[in-house]
Design a protein around this motif. Structure first.
Motif, PDB file in Angstrom:
ATOM      1  N   ASP A 165       6.388  30.300 -25.821  1.00 51.30           N
ATOM      2  CA  ASP A 165       4.827  31.108 -26.083  1.00 51.30           C
ATOM      3  C   ASP A 165       4.509  29.417 -27.570  1.00 51.30           C
ATOM      4  OD1 ASP A 165       5.239  32.274 -24.451  1.00 51.30           O
ATOM      5  OD2 ASP A 165       6.372  34.642 -25.889  1.00 51.30           O
ATOM      6  N   SER A 176      10.616  28.885 -29.053  1.00 55.29           N
ATOM      7  CA  SER A 176      10.173  30.556 -28.200  1.00 55.29           C
ATOM      8  C   SER A 176       9.156  29.335 -27.723  1.00 55.29           C
ATOM      9  CB  SER A 176       9.203  31.304 -28.798  1.00 55.29           C
ATOM     10  OG  SER A 176       8.149  31.799 -27.640  1.00 55.29           O
ATOM     11  N   LYS A 178       8.605  34.122 -16.938  1.00 54.64           N
ATOM     12  CA  LYS A 178       7.803  35.490 -17.759  1.00 54.64           C
ATOM     13  C   LYS A 178       7.261  36.201 -16.741  1.00 54.64           C
ATOM     14  CE  LYS A 178       5.357  31.723 -21.175  1.00 54.64           C
ATOM     15  NZ  LYS A 178       4.298  31.126 -21.093  1.00 54.64           N
ATOM     16  N   LYS A 219      11.422  37.257 -21.917  1.00 53.63           N
ATOM     17  CA  LYS A 219      10.704  35.542 -23.102  1.00 53.63           C
ATOM     18  C   LYS A 219      11.474  34.326 -22.745  1.00 53.63           C
ATOM     19  CE  LYS A 219       9.167  39.449 -26.396  1.00 53.63           C
ATOM     20  NZ  LYS A 219       9.329  40.229 -27.510  1.00 53.63           N
TER      21      LYS A 219
END
Length: 74
Positions: free
Chosen positions: A74, A72, A48, A53
């Motif tokens: 995230d 992911s 990051k 990503k």
């Protein structure tokens, strides 16, 4: 920036063996940086920081070319 994969090491390890660290790899399998991170979180944070990503493994033995092996971070 392209996706980067947080790949557990060693690759191709047998079921039940310990993970010794994590590498950051690009889609072609090339290491993003020449460093092994001791934790998955440290590898994610570095990806990051570099503007990528990060994707983390969903399965024990990964294949960067198979999207269902990754999710992911995230």
């Amino acid at each position: 920036m392209p996706n980067v994969y947080v790949e557990p090491q060693p690759t191709g390890r047998p079921e039940g063996s310990a993970i010794t660290g994590y590498h950051l790899k690009l889609a072609g399998g090339t290491k993003l940086i020449d460093r092994t991170f001791p934790t998955q979180k440290e590898a994610i944070d570095k990806a990051k920081e570099l503007g990528h990503k990060p994707n983390i493994a969903r399965v024990r033995n990964t294949d960067i070319g198979k999207p269902d092996h990754w999710r992911s971070a995230d």
